[in-house]
Design an enzyme around this catalytic site. Structure first.
Site, short mmCIF file in Angstrom:
data_model
loop_
_atom_site.label_atom_id
_atom_site.label_comp_id
_atom_site.label_asym_id
_atom_site.label_seq_id
_atom_site.Cartn_x
_atom_site.Cartn_y
_atom_site.Cartn_z
N VAL A 9 0.87 -1.18 0.00
CA VAL A 9 0.00 0.00 0.00
C VAL A 9 0.91 1.22 0.00
CG1 VAL A 9 -2.02 -1.04 1.10
CG2 VAL A 9 -0.20 -0.10 2.53
N SER A 10 0.37 2.36 -0.44
CA SER A 10 1.20 3.54 -0.63
C SER A 10 1.57 4.26 0.65
CB SER A 10 0.51 4.53 -1.58
OG SER A 10 0.33 3.92 -2.84
N THR A 11 0.68 4.25 1.66
CA THR A 11 0.94 5.02 2.88
C THR A 11 0.64 4.19 4.12
OG1 THR A 11 -1.31 5.89 3.06
CG2 THR A 11 0.23 7.17 1.72
N GLN A 14 -3.14 3.70 4.75
CA GLN A 14 -3.98 2.91 3.85
C GLN A 14 -4.23 1.52 4.44
OE1 GLN A 14 -2.05 3.62 -0.10
NE2 GLN A 14 -4.09 3.22 -0.84
#
Length: 199
Positions: A9-11, A14
């Site tokens: 996931v990007s962050t 998330q």
């Protein structure tokens, strides 16, 4: 040798839940919280996965979609090629296909992954271009709110400036909703959430 899952996931904020629905089917999961633009070989958990592959501990890797490996077509195909060379079966869940069939590269898989990889790369480039254009337009209109070089708000100033965001987050609203109502970026809302949890 085991079957594992790789999740990205990007962050930090998330949710990985959607990619973890079948986690019990695997002997191990590797979860990276990093942008898709970061090379696969430079990610913390991906490095562990590669080390376990090199050690001969893994026979099969599952991912939710090809952009979990990378948004650059070169990085994507390089990673798939590495798996092939190590005789690792890569399974992409959203297209329901394996990279290897009877231990030989699946030509249909490579073709579809190339198309999807190009789409992911194009989407990222378009997003960055829209972002750049938006900044240029805001600058031209005198409404650009980017931080001036050398200036930085204290944590207290941030919380004071974005009282609405603080209120929304404390009420249990999502980051996206809080940032929209409070008129700030998602990144700022994430920072505010961290500050609230510290205080």
């Amino acid at each position: 040798m085991s079957k594992v899952k790789y999740i990205r996931v990007s962050t930090e904020e998330q949710n990985t839940g959607r990619q973890e629905v079948n986690a019990k089917d695997f002997s191990k999961t590797y979860t990276d919280k990093v942008s898709g633009s970061v090379k696969f070989t430079e990610r913390k958990e991906a490095k562990k996965l590669i080390a376990d592959i090199e050690a001969g501990l893994i026979s099969e890797v599952h991912i939710a979609s090809v952009d979990r490996i990378g948004r650059s077509i070169i990085d994507l195909l390089t990673t798939v090629e590495f798996f092939n060379q190590k005789s690792i079966k890569l399974f992409v869940e959203n297209i329901g296909m394996y990279s290897l069939i009877d231990n030989k590269p699946n030509p249909s898989f490579k073709m579809i992954v190339s198309v999807l990889g190009n789409v992911a790369e194009m989407e990222r480039n378009n997003m960055l271009e829209r972002q750049r254009q938006g900044i240029e337009i805001a600058k031209a209109n005198g409404t650009y709110k980017g931080r001036l070089y050398g200036t930085r708000m204290t944590n207290e100033e941030v919380l004071c400036k974005y009282k609405i965001v603080v209120r929304e987050l404390k009420n249990g609203e999502s980051l996206r909703r809080a940032s929209k109502i409070g008129g700030c970026s998602l990144g700022t809302a994430q920072k505010i959430q961290r500050l609230i949890s510290i205080n």
